[in-house]
Design a protein around this motif. Structure first.
Motif, short mmCIF file in Angstrom:
data_model
loop_
_atom_site.label_atom_id
_atom_site.label_comp_id
_atom_site.label_asym_id
_atom_site.label_seq_id
_atom_site.Cartn_x
_atom_site.Cartn_y
_atom_site.Cartn_z
N ARG A 117 -10.37 -0.23 -1.00
CA ARG A 117 -10.26 1.24 -1.04
C ARG A 117 -9.75 1.77 -2.37
NH1 ARG A 117 -8.46 3.36 4.88
NH2 ARG A 117 -10.11 2.35 6.02
N ASP A 173 0.02 4.39 0.89
CA ASP A 173 -0.22 5.31 1.99
C ASP A 173 0.24 4.69 3.32
OD1 ASP A 173 -1.52 7.74 3.09
OD2 ASP A 173 -2.69 6.23 4.13
N LEU A 222 0.85 -1.19 0.00
CA LEU A 222 0.00 0.00 0.00
C LEU A 222 0.88 1.25 0.00
CD1 LEU A 222 -2.44 -1.23 2.75
CD2 LEU A 222 -3.09 -0.77 0.39
N ASP A 257 -0.35 5.41 6.44
CA ASP A 257 -1.41 5.21 7.44
C ASP A 257 -2.27 4.00 7.08
OD1 ASP A 257 -0.57 7.37 8.92
OD2 ASP A 257 -1.85 8.79 7.84
N ASP A 258 -2.58 3.91 5.80
CA ASP A 258 -3.34 2.75 5.32
C ASP A 258 -2.56 1.46 5.58
OD1 ASP A 258 -5.86 2.91 4.39
OD2 ASP A 258 -5.36 2.81 2.26
N ASP A 309 -2.70 0.50 9.18
CA ASP A 309 -4.02 -0.09 9.48
C ASP A 309 -4.09 -1.53 8.98
OD1 ASP A 309 -4.86 2.22 10.65
OD2 ASP A 309 -6.02 2.94 8.94
N VAL A 354 -6.83 1.96 -3.56
CA VAL A 354 -5.74 2.89 -3.33
C VAL A 354 -4.86 2.93 -4.57
CG1 VAL A 354 -3.67 3.33 -1.96
CG2 VAL A 354 -5.74 2.52 -0.86
N ARG A 358 -7.28 -4.64 1.71
CA ARG A 358 -7.55 -3.22 1.95
C ARG A 358 -7.36 -2.41 0.67
NH1 ARG A 358 -7.77 0.44 6.45
NH2 ARG A 358 -7.99 -1.37 7.80
N ARG A 359 -6.34 -2.76 -0.10
CA ARG A 359 -6.11 -2.05 -1.36
C ARG A 359 -7.27 -2.27 -2.33
NH1 ARG A 359 -2.14 -4.95 -4.29
NH2 ARG A 359 -4.05 -6.04 -4.80
#
Lengths: 116, 188
Positions: free
Chosen positions: B91, B44, B42, B46-47, B50, B93, B87-88
């Motif tokens: 979202r 980011d 990822l 912060d991402d 998480d 990203v 998560r990617r």
């Protein structure tokens, strides 16, 4: 720079240093605290359901379904199968074939043809 | 922490029994690796943190599936990699910002902070431009020190694929790395 082959089996120190600098993360106690805090929250219900739906349970359900089907076949024979004996007992009457709501089988039709 | 020096398998067993302090020791040991791996997947930070937390949480809830006869790291990092990829996907990203167009063949000029940043950025860009699996493989191999077999286990691909990925990733990184090192050797 040294020549490398696809068979390198040890980390390249120069790449290691560069990656460490680019992907630097500080030792962060807050991260550990955040993870531990999240372990105190109960798992969401879909995760619990997901654990129940593991392959072992699915396999057991499939086994039960197949067993039930086979047991059902043994206990109650299918009612709509017309055996050749039924027609013989009926006297080879053509009307028997048409009157019966059940479909005649091929042997019955062939046997009927040879008698004419 | 009292669990210092205890083996991973023992810590995992204690954690599975509900000992949060033991799990905290595992998080302390593997937190930096997990966060770096997530940042590899990822963009980011912060991402990525998480996602690393998501991975640790999933590991905590499924510690019963961990085989204590095997190393804890690859088992955990596989979960973290999946959490980051998930998560990617969710979202979407994407790295949209344009990075400075520094090329690998650039000759290091006057040693300025701008040059240093630009060359470092060029290496970071080359890393980000790699296909995700190559990027992850080279980080796990060259930075985290995992073997090809362990990385194959983490990524769920054949060992030969990992060898190939590491080779291609290194080849792509060596250009920008040479420029960066050249600058450093000139006194930057």
């Amino acid at each position: 720079m040294t020549v490398h082959s696809p068979f390198d089996h040890a980390p390249d120190p120069a790449i290691t240093d560069a990656l460490r600098e680019v992907l630097d993360v500080h030792d962060d106690p807050a991260f550990v605290r955040a993870v531990l805090e999240r372990t105190r929250t109960p798992a969401p219900f879909w995760e619990i359901l997901g654990d129940w739906a593991r392959p072992e349970v699915a396999a057991a359900l499939l086994l039960v379904a197949v067993g039930s089907f086979l047991l059902g076949r043994l206990v109650a024979p299918a009612p709509n199968e017309l055996a050749a004996g039924d027609v013989v007992q009926a006297g080879f009457e053509a009307s028997t074939l048409f009157a019966d709501v059940r479909a005649p089988d091929v042997e019955t039709l062939l046997a009927d043809g040879t008698t004419r | 922490m009292r669990s210092y020096g205890v083996s991973e398998a023992e810590l995992a067993a204690l954690a599975h029994a509900g000992d949060r302090e033991a799990f905290g020791e595992l998080v302390t040991r593997y937190g930096p690796q997990a966060r770096r791996l997530a940042r590899t997947i990822l963009d980011d930070p912060d991402d990525a943190d998480d996602a690393a937390q998501d991975g640790f949480l999933a590991a905590w809830r499924h510690l019963g599936r961990y085989d204590p006869g095997r190393p804890f790291g690859p088992w955990l990092l596989r979960i973290v990699a999946n959490a980051a990829a998930d998560r990617r996907r969710r979202r979407r990203v994407r790295q949209t910002e344009e990075l400075s167009p520094v090329t690998a063949s650039r000759t290091p000029g006057p040693a300025t902070d701008a040059d240093r940043r630009a060359l470092r950025e060029a290496f970071a860009t080359a890393l980000q431009d790699l296909p995700e699996r190559q990027r992850t493989a080279v980080v796990l191999f060259d930075l985290e020190g995992y073997s090809h077999a362990e990385i194959a286990d983490i990524l769920g691909v054949p060992e030969g694929t990992v060898r190939s990925d590491v080779f291609h990733a290194r080849r792509a990184l060596r250009g920008p790395l040479a420029a960066w090192r050249g600058w450093k050797e000139q006194g930057g």
